[in-house]
Design a protein around this motif. Structure first.
Motif, PDB file in Angstrom:
ATOM      1  N   VAL A 282     -38.285  73.007  81.226  1.00  0.00           N
ATOM      2  CA  VAL A 282     -38.669  74.411  81.364  1.00  0.00           C
ATOM      3  C   VAL A 282     -37.508  75.284  81.828  1.00  0.00           C
ATOM      4  CG1 VAL A 282     -41.083  73.836  81.788  1.00  0.00           C
ATOM      5  CG2 VAL A 282     -39.525  74.119  83.723  1.00  0.00           C
ATOM      6  N   SER A 283     -36.451  74.651  82.344  1.00  0.00           N
ATOM      7  CA  SER A 283     -35.296  75.424  82.791  1.00  0.00           C
ATOM      8  C   SER A 283     -34.384  75.825  81.633  1.00  0.00           C
ATOM      9  CB  SER A 283     -34.491  74.635  83.833  1.00  0.00           C
ATOM     10  OG  SER A 283     -33.930  73.463  83.263  1.00  0.00           O
ATOM     11  N   LEU A 284     -34.612  75.239  80.477  1.00  0.00           N
ATOM     12  CA  LEU A 284     -33.813  75.607  79.304  1.00  0.00           C
ATOM     13  C   LEU A 284     -34.166  77.025  78.865  1.00  0.00           C
ATOM     14  CD1 LEU A 284     -34.144  72.326  77.204  1.00  0.00           C
ATOM     15  CD2 LEU A 284     -32.120  73.085  78.465  1.00  0.00           C
ATOM     16  N   GLY A 285     -33.157  77.780  78.480  1.00  0.00           N
ATOM     17  CA  GLY A 285     -33.399  79.146  78.027  1.00  0.00           C
ATOM     18  C   GLY A 285     -34.288  79.194  76.809  1.00  0.00           C
ATOM     19  N   GLN A 286     -34.196  78.156  75.959  1.00  0.00           N
ATOM     20  CA  GLN A 286     -34.995  78.128  74.728  1.00  0.00           C
ATOM     21  C   GLN A 286     -36.476  77.866  75.008  1.00  0.00           C
ATOM     22  OE1 GLN A 286     -32.223  76.440  75.298  1.00  0.00           O
ATOM     23  NE2 GLN A 286     -30.721  77.045  73.757  1.00  0.00           N
ATOM     24  N   TRP A 287     -36.832  77.454  76.233  1.00  0.00           N
ATOM     25  CA  TRP A 287     -38.239  77.209  76.556  1.00  0.00           C
ATOM     26  C   TRP A 287     -39.043  78.501  76.452  1.00  0.00           C
ATOM     27  CZ3 TRP A 287     -41.547  73.262  77.364  1.00  0.00           C
ATOM     28  CH2 TRP A 287     -42.753  73.538  77.997  1.00  0.00           C
ATOM     29  N   LYS A 288     -38.478  79.592  76.934  1.00  0.00           N
ATOM     30  CA  LYS A 288     -39.185  80.870  76.908  1.00  0.00           C
ATOM     31  C   LYS A 288     -38.914  81.655  75.634  1.00  0.00           C
ATOM     32  CE  LYS A 288     -39.518  81.631  81.910  1.00  0.00           C
ATOM     33  NZ  LYS A 288     -39.193  82.554  83.039  1.00  0.00           N
TER      34      LYS A 288
ATOM     35  N   GLY B 100     -37.070  80.629  72.188  1.00  0.00           N
ATOM     36  CA  GLY B 100     -36.261  79.851  71.268  1.00  0.00           C
ATOM     37  C   GLY B 100     -36.950  78.580  70.816  1.00  0.00           C
ATOM     38  N   LEU B 101     -36.164  77.660  70.312  1.00  0.00           N
ATOM     39  CA  LEU B 101     -36.675  76.429  69.719  1.00  0.00           C
ATOM     40  C   LEU B 101     -36.156  75.215  70.489  1.00  0.00           C
ATOM     41  CD1 LEU B 101     -35.827  77.309  65.999  1.00  0.00           C
ATOM     42  CD2 LEU B 101     -38.002  77.705  67.169  1.00  0.00           C
ATOM     43  N   ILE B 102     -37.018  74.230  70.655  1.00  0.00           N
ATOM     44  CA  ILE B 102     -36.628  72.969  71.273  1.00  0.00           C
ATOM     45  C   ILE B 102     -37.157  71.830  70.405  1.00  0.00           C
ATOM     46  CG2 ILE B 102     -36.888  71.441  73.264  1.00  0.00           C
ATOM     47  CD1 ILE B 102     -37.156  73.897  75.028  1.00  0.00           C
ATOM     48  N   VAL B 103     -36.274  70.890  70.085  1.00  0.00           N
ATOM     49  CA  VAL B 103     -36.675  69.673  69.374  1.00  0.00           C
ATOM     50  C   VAL B 103     -36.531  68.519  70.357  1.00  0.00           C
ATOM     51  CG1 VAL B 103     -36.227  68.120  67.439  1.00  0.00           C
ATOM     52  CG2 VAL B 103     -35.932  70.593  67.151  1.00  0.00           C
ATOM     53  N   MET B 104     -37.654  67.900  70.719  1.00  0.00           N
ATOM     54  CA  MET B 104     -37.649  66.795  71.676  1.00  0.00           C
ATOM     55  C   MET B 104     -37.733  65.458  70.951  1.00  0.00           C
ATOM     56  SD  MET B 104     -39.985  68.065  74.889  1.00  0.00           S
ATOM     57  CE  MET B 104     -41.455  68.287  73.880  1.00  0.00           C
ATOM     58  N   ASN B 105     -36.835  64.574  71.320  1.00  0.00           N
ATOM     59  CA  ASN B 105     -36.787  63.224  70.765  1.00  0.00           C
ATOM     60  C   ASN B 105     -37.260  62.238  71.828  1.00  0.00           C
ATOM     61  OD1 ASN B 105     -35.992  60.708  69.634  1.00  0.00           O
ATOM     62  ND2 ASN B 105     -33.951  60.919  70.544  1.00  0.00           N
TER      63      ASN B 105
ATOM     64  N   ASP C 104     -28.504  63.640  67.382  1.00  0.00           N
ATOM     65  CA  ASP C 104     -27.176  64.072  67.825  1.00  0.00           C
ATOM     66  C   ASP C 104     -26.408  64.736  66.685  1.00  0.00           C
ATOM     67  OD1 ASP C 104     -27.537  63.225  70.421  1.00  0.00           O
ATOM     68  OD2 ASP C 104     -26.625  61.260  70.082  1.00  0.00           O
ATOM     69  N   GLN C 105     -26.566  64.201  65.481  1.00  0.00           N
ATOM     70  CA  GLN C 105     -25.893  64.787  64.319  1.00  0.00           C
ATOM     71  C   GLN C 105     -26.476  66.159  63.994  1.00  0.00           C
ATOM     72  OE1 GLN C 105     -23.292  63.080  63.148  1.00  0.00           O
ATOM     73  NE2 GLN C 105     -22.746  64.776  61.825  1.00  0.00           N
ATOM     74  N   LEU C 106     -27.790  66.296  64.095  1.00  0.00           N
ATOM     75  CA  LEU C 106     -28.417  67.600  63.860  1.00  0.00           C
ATOM     76  C   LEU C 106     -27.972  68.613  64.917  1.00  0.00           C
ATOM     77  CD1 LEU C 106     -32.038  66.456  62.901  1.00  0.00           C
ATOM     78  CD2 LEU C 106     -30.417  67.639  61.412  1.00  0.00           C
ATOM     79  N   ALA C 107     -27.826  68.145  66.143  1.00  0.00           N
ATOM     80  CA  ALA C 107     -27.374  69.031  67.221  1.00  0.00           C
ATOM     81  C   ALA C 107     -25.986  69.581  66.908  1.00  0.00           C
ATOM     82  CB  ALA C 107     -27.379  68.297  68.548  1.00  0.00           C
TER      83      ALA C 107
ATOM     84  N   ILE D 252     -31.616  77.198  69.389  1.00  0.00           N
ATOM     85  CA  ILE D 252     -32.256  75.884  69.284  1.00  0.00           C
ATOM     86  C   ILE D 252     -31.534  74.883  70.167  1.00  0.00           C
ATOM     87  CG2 ILE D 252     -30.881  75.261  67.239  1.00  0.00           C
ATOM     88  CD1 ILE D 252     -33.379  73.685  66.265  1.00  0.00           C
ATOM     89  N   LYS D 253     -32.321  74.027  70.818  1.00  0.00           N
ATOM     90  CA  LYS D 253     -31.777  72.989  71.684  1.00  0.00           C
ATOM     91  C   LYS D 253     -32.439  71.658  71.341  1.00  0.00           C
ATOM     92  CE  LYS D 253     -29.342  73.512  74.761  1.00  0.00           C
ATOM     93  NZ  LYS D 253     -27.855  73.443  74.869  1.00  0.00           N
ATOM     94  N   PHE D 254     -31.642  70.607  71.268  1.00  0.00           N
ATOM     95  CA  PHE D 254     -32.137  69.255  70.984  1.00  0.00           C
ATOM     96  C   PHE D 254     -32.135  68.457  72.285  1.00  0.00           C
ATOM     97  CE2 PHE D 254     -30.603  70.967  67.060  1.00  0.00           C
ATOM     98  CZ  PHE D 254     -31.473  70.498  66.087  1.00  0.00           C
TER      99      PHE D 254
END
Length: 229
Positions: free
Chosen positions: A12-18, A20-25, A42-45, A54-56
């Motif tokens: 939740v501390s990530l700026g993309q949480w509020k 943007g986009l987050i992709v969780m693996n 990692d390659q997509l990141a 966007i954050k991976f």
């Protein structure tokens, strides 16, 4: 660049949480497919590194229970895609092409300029990206086997016998199911200049296919060849 989340607060501390986009693996150390897909993330990141929207995020499912329970993850690998903190897509299982497609669709739907990165890449750039991914996969374990299926469920006779030889010699190895990814399946043939599967690598160097591994085993030279590479 991808990041590791060790608590819900990290997420939740990530700026993309509020905004943007987050992709969780969600992955686990004991799951070979999930470790392979971690390399894909990692390659997509790297591919989308110029897009700050966007954050991976890697989540070791069994070690970070609060996040795993929050998103009701019951298997690995699982990928949860968020937009402004809300779930917009979920993908279960090891399917690199589908994961890549869904990430691109997520970015495009968000209206990000990063959606143009992949389509605008030249053939040379695409080949370079694939070769980088292949090199990373090959180097991911000291001994790496590219087979049809998995070690516990080989999908062809040669792969089955190949794995039996490695296990008979107590070789510790990683593996990649080339049936799960057409790009890897076709690209590795050219990359290694070896037209068939299975393929065995040691210290990022090609040892050979089934016939060579079988011959080395019969001559009692397999372990020495793996150490010498």
């Amino acid at each position: 660049m991808s990041v590791n989340a060790t608590s819900a607060q990290d997420l939740v501390s990530l700026g993309q949480w509020k905004n943007g986009l987050i992709v969780m693996n969600f992955w686990a150390a004991w799951s070979e497919p999930s470790k392979q897909l971690t390399a894909v993330i990692d390659q997509l990141a790297k591919q989308y590194q110029s897009d700050s929207s966007i954050k991976f995020v890697h989540v070791e499912a069994e070690e970070v229970g609060d996040i795993t329970e929050k998103f009701s993850v019951d298997s690995v690998p699982t990928f949860i895609m968020l937009k402004n903190g809300g779930v917009v897509d979920t993908l279960k299982g090891a399917n690199p092409p589908e994961l890549t497609r869904r990430v691109a669709a997520l970015v495009q739907a968000h209206g990000s300029s990063a959606s143009a990165v992949a389509p605008s890449a030249s053939p040379e750039d695409k080949k370079a990206q694939l070769n980088k991914r292949l090199a990373d996969l090959i180097a991911s374990h000291k001994v790496m086997a590219f087979i049809k299926g998995t070690p516990d469920a080989p999908q062809c006779g040669f792969s089955n016998k190949f794995i039996q030889i490695l296990r008979k010699n107590n070789v510790e190895f990683g593996s990649f199911d080339i049936l799960s990814d057409a790009d890897v399946r076709q690209g590795l043939k050219e990359y290694s200049n070896w037209p068939t599967y299975p393929q065995l690598y040691a210290n990022a160097k090609l040892i050979g296919g089934f016939d060579i591994v079988k011959e080395l085993d019969a001559e009692g030279e397999l372990l020495a060849s793996l150490e010498a590479s």
